[in-house]
Every structure is written in C-alpha cells, then in structure tokens.
Design an enzyme around this catalytic site. Structure first.
Site, PDB file in Angstrom:
ATOM      1  N   GLY A  29      -1.071  -9.372  11.573  1.00 10.24           N
ATOM      2  CA  GLY A  29      -2.332  -8.385  11.824  1.00 10.24           C
ATOM      3  C   GLY A  29      -2.767  -8.010  10.473  1.00 10.24           C
ATOM      4  N   SER A  43       2.176  -9.271   7.099  1.00 11.26           N
ATOM      5  CA  SER A  43       1.643 -10.378   6.511  1.00 11.26           C
ATOM      6  C   SER A  43       0.501 -10.652   7.627  1.00 11.26           C
ATOM      7  CB  SER A  43       2.557 -11.410   6.616  1.00 11.26           C
ATOM      8  OG  SER A  43       3.008 -11.788   8.046  1.00 11.26           O
ATOM      9  N   LYS A  44      -0.101 -11.922   7.246  1.00 12.05           N
ATOM     10  CA  LYS A  44      -1.368 -12.114   8.271  1.00 12.05           C
ATOM     11  C   LYS A  44      -0.740 -12.391   9.818  1.00 12.05           C
ATOM     12  CE  LYS A  44      -4.965 -14.063   5.938  1.00 12.05           C
ATOM     13  NZ  LYS A  44      -5.217 -14.975   4.855  1.00 12.05           N
ATOM     14  N   ARG A  45       0.259 -13.160   9.811  1.00  6.42           N
ATOM     15  CA  ARG A  45       1.081 -13.180  11.065  1.00  6.42           C
ATOM     16  C   ARG A  45       1.103 -11.730  11.863  1.00  6.42           C
ATOM     17  NH1 ARG A  45       6.353 -13.157  12.239  1.00  6.42           N
ATOM     18  NH2 ARG A  45       6.702 -12.790   9.803  1.00  6.42           N
TER      19      ARG A  45
END
Ligand code: GLU
Length: 475
Positions: A246, A242-244
């Site tokens: 990377g 996920s964005k968290r």
C-alpha cells in the site's frame, strides 16, 4: 519572540506524495492546528538531479486533495542556497567549521578501513587542525563542521524520549560541498531556524540526522526546535512498507475511490491513538492530537481497515457530496465506463436519487460507480454472467407477459410498480422473486441492486420499459 507553534512539512520532490509522507504532513498539520499555530511547506529541492516539477505538482495536489492546507507561500529550499552558503561562511569565521581538502581517494581509503573493521565510515578529521598553507593547489575544498570530539549529543525527542550519542561516534560532517552547494544537513537547520520552526515532526529515519543537526544548531548558538520522530509505517506482515503493502502515492488512493476524510482518519490512527476511538471528525482529531500518544513501534498498514473506514464515510456522506466525489474521479476511471466529467444533469439527478440505496453497500467510490452501472448503461445492457444465467427463456417469457401490465400503469411510482408486480405474481402463482429477479437482471444487468421498485422509479417509465423490451421474449 512569539512562542506560537510553527511546524513544517519538508518533502523532497523526487517522487509522488507517498502514504508515509502524507501521514507526516497530517501530523504536522494537526499539531499546528491544535495549538493555533502554523504549518509551513518547504520543498527540499536542493538535489537538482532528482527533483522534478512533476513531483512538486504531485505533492501539492496530494496535500490539497487531503485537505492539508499550509500557511503562507511554499518555500523552495534551492532558492535559499545563497543564505546557506552565508551561514557556512559564518561558521568558518567563528572557527566552528573548516576547509577540508581530503581527496576522493583518501575518503575511499577511510571507507575501506571502516568496512574492514566492521564500523561505520567516519571522516578522521585530517584537515581539522591543519595549516591551510598545506592546501593542495587547484582543489576546491568542502566546508566541514568542527564537531565536538568528546561528551555527548542529546536529543530530547517528543516521541522517542531522551536519545544520546557519543560525540566520538559522530564525525565532522560536510556543510558545503566543493561546488558551493549546501548539504541537506546544513540547509534543513538554516531553513528551520529562519522559518521560525518550533517543532520538527518527521519519520524516525531522520533520528540520527537530528543529532547531527543539533550539533549545527549548537555551533550557531541557535535554539534547537522540539524534535518528534515518528516510527515508520510497515506492511501488514511487519516488513518495511512496499508497493505491495500500500506504499502508493496519495493520487493512487484517490483513483482507487477513497474519500480524503476517510484517508485522513485512517492515517491519524497509523501510529497515534486516543483511547480506543477509531472514528474522528476533523475537529475531534485536532482537539485530541498530541505527540505523547504517538507509539514507539512501527504502525502496520491494513488495507481492509482502510476500506471499512471508507465504507463508513461513504454511508455517512450526503448524497450530493458523493455525486461530486464521483465526478472528481471520472477523469481517471470514467473512460472505461463510458463516463466523463462533468456528469450530464439527468444522470446527476438519477445518481443523487439512487444514492441512498447505493451508498449502503459500497466501500469505495469505484464500487459506488460500478453499482450505479444501471443508471448510465447504454441500451441494450451488457448483462453480467449471473444476470445472463438468470434470464432463461422462461424468465424472458415472464418479462414479456408483465410488460403490458406495466405499460398500462397510470402512475409510475415505487408503490404502483410494486403493486402491479405483486398482483401479477399472485395471478400467475409465482413467488415474487421469480418475477422480481428477471426484472432486476433486465433493468440493471446484475443480480444484486438497490431495491427493485426504487430502481424502476429512478430509471423512469420510458427507460425501464425499453430495457424490459430489450430482454423480453414472447414464446
Ligand atoms: N526532505 C526530507 C525527506 O523528504 C525531510 C527532511 C526533514 O523533515 O527534516 O525525507
């Protein structure tokens, strides 16, 4: 027919080029380069609602930045819709496809029944053998593949090995929608065939599609390309990326100060290995890359490893190449630092001569720019907290005392300033650090910097003395 390798990267332009897509592109690029083949780029823009020009631009920019050049012109899938329709019609003509008039309500009922029985939705083939005379008036049909109902569909995958599906579990998929638009499943097969693609290398979220696509190839009497489905990238905690973790666009990595060569090196090791080698030049990657050494379990994204690798690439880069790289990120991160591209020639020269000291400690270009703050800081310098803490009244008085000594130097070189500062410290019975640290704070605004006398040389006599005067204080 030529047997040269042809790979393709086939992104859907519904968002930026994310890190997983970049890795897929890299693997296709490496495979083509390894075997002297070609990598084609196909933009899968058939979903008109979700495809945007902004996303297309971001994908092309991202690939260029990463140095992943494709062969020939970009191919746009939507532009080939007439060809996709023609192939669907040919399947109808050969009896390998049929018109289906199932209504949305009927399909919803099939979906509901599947849900109640806890199995995946499967179209029940109700129009497969039905007389078209029964077709309801005024309804536009879809075209479905007449898929085999017994036996197996097998994909000999270059990464996953032999994967088998029971045909009874695969329903008659839609090839052409009632509005005449092709489905992804049909478009991919027709395009890969027409483009002469020999190897399909993509994420393993497409593995089941490979079975369905194989059925279309068979119905058309076309050779199925070699398939290689790469495990997806997971976060460092093992969860889906996920964005968290990377899962950013490639442009975000550029703006965070990563070098394309370092990111490429990091990405090649995400899922592929070559003994225990971690660092690869582009040439080494190309000559070692193969499908056999792609692992079957998801790779984990590790920011710290990427940073370390980037630091290594920075240290090994030419000084002028780093100044050029800094310039490319200034449009996004320069404004808040009062910098814009192109760099003024005198700053460029200062950065280049300070680079040997600066690059030893920076993991990203952003860190590099920040550590070079003293080179472009406007006077009077904004001192950071530690530097401010160091410049006590006593320290400022020391600066005032050493100023005339430095002003009187006939020559401004690292050796000359060092000699003068050492001599001054001895004469005042001070440790070198007691003089050097206040000098560093006044000259750079920080308590750490490249070697002090190099800093003074790069800044030059006038700027150095002016900064010292800004902070000096006579008692
Ligand atoms: N357009 C698809 C995607 O972005 C890839 C299709 C393929 O590689 O076959 O997921």
């Amino acid at each position: 027919m030529s047997s040269a390798v042809v790979t393709r990267f086939a992104p859907s332009p519904t968002g930026y080029l994310h890190i997983g897509g970049a890795r897929t592109a890299l693997f296709n690029w490496l495979y083509a380069r390894r075997f002297g083949g070609r990598m084609l780029l196909r933009i899968e823009d058939t979903d008109r609602e979700r495809s945007t020009q902004g996303a297309i631009d971001a994908i092309l920019d991202g690939m260029r930045w990463l140095g992943l050049d494709w062969d020939g012109d970009v191919i746009y899938q939507y532009a080939r819709a007439a060809r996709h329709r023609e192939v669907a019609e040919s399947l109808l003509a050969s009896g390998n496809a049929y018109h289906c008039y199932a209504t949305p309500e009927e399909l919803a009922a099939m979906r509901e029944a599947a849900r109640a029985e806890g199995r995946p939705m499967r179209y029940d083939g109700r129009w497969r053998d039905r007389d078209l005379a029964e077709a309801p008036a005024g309804i536009k049909p879809v075209i479905r593949l007449r898929a085999p109902t017994d036996g197996e569909t097998v994909v000999d995958d270059g990464v996953q090995g032999r994967v088998t599906w029971q045909n009874r579990d695969l329903d008659d998929l839609v090839l052409l929608r009632s509005d005449g638009n092709p489905t992804y499943m049909l478009a991919v097969v027709v395009d890969d065939h027409d483009m002469g693609v020999t190897h399909v290398i993509r994420g393993d979220d497409h593995l089941t599609n490979a079975a369905r696509q194989s059925q279309i190839y068979q119905a058309l009497g076309w050779d199925v390309p070699t398939m290689a489905h790469i495990p997806l990238i997971h976060g460092s905690d093992g969860a889906k990326l996920s964005k968290r973790h990377g899962a950013l666009g490639v442009d975000a990595y550029r703006d965070l100060g990563y070098l394309p060569a370092a990111l490429r090196n990091y990405l090649v090791r995400l899922g592929w290995s070559h003994g225990d080698q971690e660092v690869f030049s582009t040439g080494e990657m190309i000559s070692a890359f193969d499908l056999k050494s792609i692992g079957r379990s998801p790779a984990r994204f590790d920011f710290a490893k990427l940073e370390n690798l980037n630091g290594l690439y920075i240290r090994n880069s030419q000084d002028t190449a780093l100044v050029d790289a800094i310039e490319t990120v200034l449009p996004t991160i320069g404004a808040e630092r009062g910098l814009a591209a192109p760099l003024p020639p005198d700053l460029r020269a200062k950065l280049t001569s300070a680079m040997p000291g600066l690059k030893e400690r920076a993991k990203t270009l952003v860190e590099l720019i920040d550590s070079a703050y003293y080179l472009y800081a406007p006077r009077p310098l904004a001192l950071d907290e530690k530097a401010l803490g160091l410049l006590s009244n006593e320290a400022r008085a020391r600066l005032a005392a050493i100023l005339p000594v430095l002003e009187a130097l006939p020559e401004w070189s690292p050796a000359a300033t060092e000699g003068a500062v050492r001599h001054f410290a001895e004469g005042a019975a001070l440790k070198l650090g007691q003089v050097a640290q206040p000098l560093r704070a006044a000259l750079t605004g920080r308590t750490t910097s490249p070697p002090l006398f190099d800093v003074m040389a790069v800044l030059g006599r006038d700027e150095s003395l002016a900064r010292l005067r800004d902070q000096a204080q006579s008692t």
